[in-house]
Design a protein around this motif. Structure first.
Motif, short mmCIF file in Angstrom:
data_model
loop_
_atom_site.label_atom_id
_atom_site.label_comp_id
_atom_site.label_asym_id
_atom_site.label_seq_id
_atom_site.Cartn_x
_atom_site.Cartn_y
_atom_site.Cartn_z
N THR A 1 64.65 69.81 -15.66
CA THR A 1 66.31 69.42 -15.33
C THR A 1 66.58 70.30 -14.41
O THR A 1 67.48 69.97 -13.59
N LYS A 2 66.20 72.10 -14.91
CA LYS A 2 66.84 72.96 -14.24
C LYS A 2 66.47 72.59 -12.56
O LYS A 2 67.19 72.99 -11.79
N ALA A 3 65.00 72.94 -12.75
CA ALA A 3 64.73 72.57 -11.53
C ALA A 3 65.49 71.08 -10.16
O ALA A 3 65.22 72.27 -9.29
N TYR A 4 65.39 70.52 -11.40
CA TYR A 4 66.09 69.48 -10.60
C TYR A 4 67.80 70.25 -9.42
O TYR A 4 67.84 69.76 -8.61
N ASN A 5 68.34 70.13 -10.59
CA ASN A 5 69.68 70.51 -9.91
C ASN A 5 69.98 71.81 -9.33
O ASN A 5 70.29 71.76 -8.11
N ALA A 6 69.07 73.06 -9.34
CA ALA A 6 68.22 73.81 -8.61
C ALA A 6 68.03 73.65 -6.93
O ALA A 6 68.85 73.57 -6.01
N VAL A 7 67.45 72.78 -7.03
CA VAL A 7 66.74 72.00 -5.04
C VAL A 7 68.25 71.38 -5.02
O VAL A 7 68.46 71.56 -4.06
N LEU A 8 68.54 70.45 -5.93
CA LEU A 8 69.81 69.92 -4.93
C LEU A 8 70.64 70.97 -4.11
O LEU A 8 71.56 70.66 -3.43
N THR A 9 71.09 71.96 -5.37
CA THR A 9 72.17 73.34 -4.80
C THR A 9 71.49 73.78 -3.69
O THR A 9 72.15 73.80 -2.86
N MET A 10 70.33 74.00 -4.17
CA MET A 10 69.55 74.60 -2.51
C MET A 10 69.58 73.92 -1.21
O MET A 10 69.95 74.77 -0.19
N ALA A 11 68.58 72.26 -1.25
CA ALA A 11 69.14 71.85 -0.33
C ALA A 11 70.67 71.63 0.44
O ALA A 11 70.44 71.21 1.39
N GLN A 12 71.34 71.72 -0.34
CA GLN A 12 73.12 71.37 0.40
C GLN A 12 73.19 72.88 0.81
O GLN A 12 74.49 72.33 2.17
N ALA A 13 72.93 74.01 0.30
CA ALA A 13 73.63 75.00 0.97
C ALA A 13 72.41 75.52 1.75
O ALA A 13 72.79 76.36 3.30
N HIS A 14 71.59 74.94 2.23
CA HIS A 14 69.79 74.56 3.14
C HIS A 14 69.75 73.50 3.98
O HIS A 14 68.52 73.29 3.79
N PRO A 15 70.49 72.79 4.84
CA PRO A 15 69.96 71.86 5.08
C PRO A 15 68.79 71.61 5.73
O PRO A 15 68.23 70.43 6.16
N ASP A 16 68.04 73.26 6.12
CA ASP A 16 66.78 72.45 6.78
C ASP A 16 65.83 73.53 6.46
O ASP A 16 64.36 73.54 6.46
N LEU A 17 66.24 72.96 4.79
CA LEU A 17 65.15 73.85 3.73
C LEU A 17 63.59 72.89 3.28
O LEU A 17 63.83 71.49 3.90
N GLY A 18 63.13 73.36 4.23
CA GLY A 18 61.23 72.68 3.77
C GLY A 18 60.36 73.02 3.13
O GLY A 18 59.37 72.12 3.15
N ALA A 19 60.65 73.72 1.92
CA ALA A 19 59.57 73.62 1.47
C ALA A 19 59.97 74.80 0.11
O ALA A 19 61.03 74.89 0.32
N LEU A 20 59.20 74.26 -1.51
CA LEU A 20 59.52 74.81 -2.38
C LEU A 20 57.94 75.39 -3.29
O LEU A 20 56.35 74.48 -2.93
N PHE A 21 58.48 77.08 -3.58
CA PHE A 21 56.78 77.39 -4.37
C PHE A 21 58.08 77.33 -6.19
O PHE A 21 59.06 78.07 -6.04
N MET A 22 56.87 76.72 -7.26
CA MET A 22 57.24 77.79 -7.92
C MET A 22 55.69 78.18 -9.26
O MET A 22 54.79 77.54 -8.75
N PRO A 23 55.86 78.35 -9.74
CA PRO A 23 54.82 79.05 -10.48
C PRO A 23 53.69 78.65 -11.36
O PRO A 23 52.64 78.93 -12.40
N GLU A 24 54.61 77.28 -11.92
CA GLU A 24 54.01 76.42 -12.69
C GLU A 24 54.27 74.43 -13.04
O GLU A 24 55.09 73.73 -11.58
#
Length: 340
Positions: free
Chosen positions: A201-224
């Motif tokens: 849930t935290k990951a879901y919300n964080a990605v929505l926030t990231m994408a709103q601030a950075h419309p050109d976001l192209g990739a994500l990495f997480m260690p688990e």
């Protein structure tokens, strides 16, 4: 020497060698009731199951008993309490995945000082007296994941990080990923990072926030893997253009890789973590089997101590995802997994 005499001598030598090997082989057996324990946090996480499966196989092949233990919570104090419960049973050895490095220093030291060898796996407590550490190279994992994503982005773009600060192996993967990007791919920029703490849930919300601030976001990495579940859901809702790369797999992640919702995953060779973890523990519990040419007797340390054993890793994609399903693996092996 005549041919017949030579053959007779060689045959005699072979008999003697076989007898010697057999005699030495008898030493690699457990005494009646000798039991080795594996201890983890979030004990229902699928990642641990192949580790225990091969830990168990190595042990049973040598007449030893095993037990799977831990706590279902993501709570370092509760994991330490479960570790202490294992220690009270006077085990032959403990294979542990310490949730955090420093809180485990005292429990591990107490175990080793009481004569119970401890080997860490996947995550470490490097300042403790643990005997050995079995892991894939977290730095190589992070760097390799960066190479995969950089290729997918064509060498240009923006990426974000979801992380789990404080867990040793996760921190290393993230740091190596970022360092590799900065060194080899200067046209790919880190634009956002957030602590999802293995919470979908935290990951879901964080990605929505990231994408709103950075419309050109192209990739994500997480260690688990758990964060990838939420991240991939958010990425799909945002149009599916964000490539999600994580470490570790489970059934859901494998399904999402096959469906194209997760781009790929770096997966440590869990089975070898368990197998080598047991072998290191057994030898540490029986140091009389080892006599290296060093000062271990003078300095009073266990001769089995090894800084690190690398169990390797695989890159999981659509092409090979079918080889990593736990239920198929268990069915093929014909065992009951952690229930044995």
């Amino acid at each position: 020497m005549k041919i017949k005499s030579l053959i007779t001598a060689l045959a005699a030598g072979m008999v003697l060698s076989t007898t010697a090997v057999k005699a030495e082989g008898n030493a690699f057996r457990c005494a009646e009731g000798e039991t080795y324990y594996m201890n983890v946090m979030v004990s229902g996480v699928e990642y641990w199951f192949p580790v225990y499966e091969m830990f168990k196989q190595a042990a049973h092949s040598m007449g030893c008993k095993t037990a799977y233990t831990g706590t279902p919570e993501y709570d370092v104090n509760k994991q330490i309490a479960s570790f202490d419960q294992v220690l009270a049973k006077k085990p032959a050895g403990i294979l542990v995945h310490p949730m955090n490095s420093d809180p485990f220093i005292e429990p591990i030291n107490r175990a080793v000082e009481s004569g119970v060898p401890v080997v860490t796996f996947a995550a470490d407590s490097p300042n403790s007296k643990r005997i050995s550490y079995v892991t894939s190279d977290n730095n190589r994992e992070g760097a390799y994941a960066a190479d995969v994503i950089a290729k997918a982005l064509g060498g240009k773009g923006e990426y974000g990080i979801l992380e789990n600060p404080g867990q040793d192996n996760h921190d290393k993967r993230v740091a190596a990923f970022i360092a590799r990007m900065a060194e080899k791919y200067p046209d790919i920029k880190l634009v956002a990072r957030a602590a999802s703490n293995q919470d979908p849930t935290k990951a879901y919300n964080a990605v929505l926030t990231m994408a709103q601030a950075h419309p050109d976001l192209g990739a994500l990495f997480m260690p688990e893997a758990n964060s990838a579940l939420g991240a991939a859901q958010a990425a799909q809702e945002l149009g599916g253009k964000i490539k999600v790369m994580n470490a570790d797999v489970n059934g859901k992640i494998l399904d999402m890789i096959k469906q194209g919702q997760v781009y790929g995953a770096i997966n440590p060779n869990q089975g070898m973590q368990g197998y080598m973890g047991f072998m290191l523990l057994f030898l540490a519990a029986h140091p009389d089997l080892i006599d290296p040419m060093n000062d271990y007797k003078r300095a009073s340390y266990n001769p089995m101590g090894l800084p690190v054993v690398d169990n390797g890793f695989a890159v999981v994609t659509k092409d090979n995802a079918d080889d990593f399903y736990w239920d198929a693996y268990l069915k093929r092996r014909g065992t009951k997994g952690i229930e044995e």
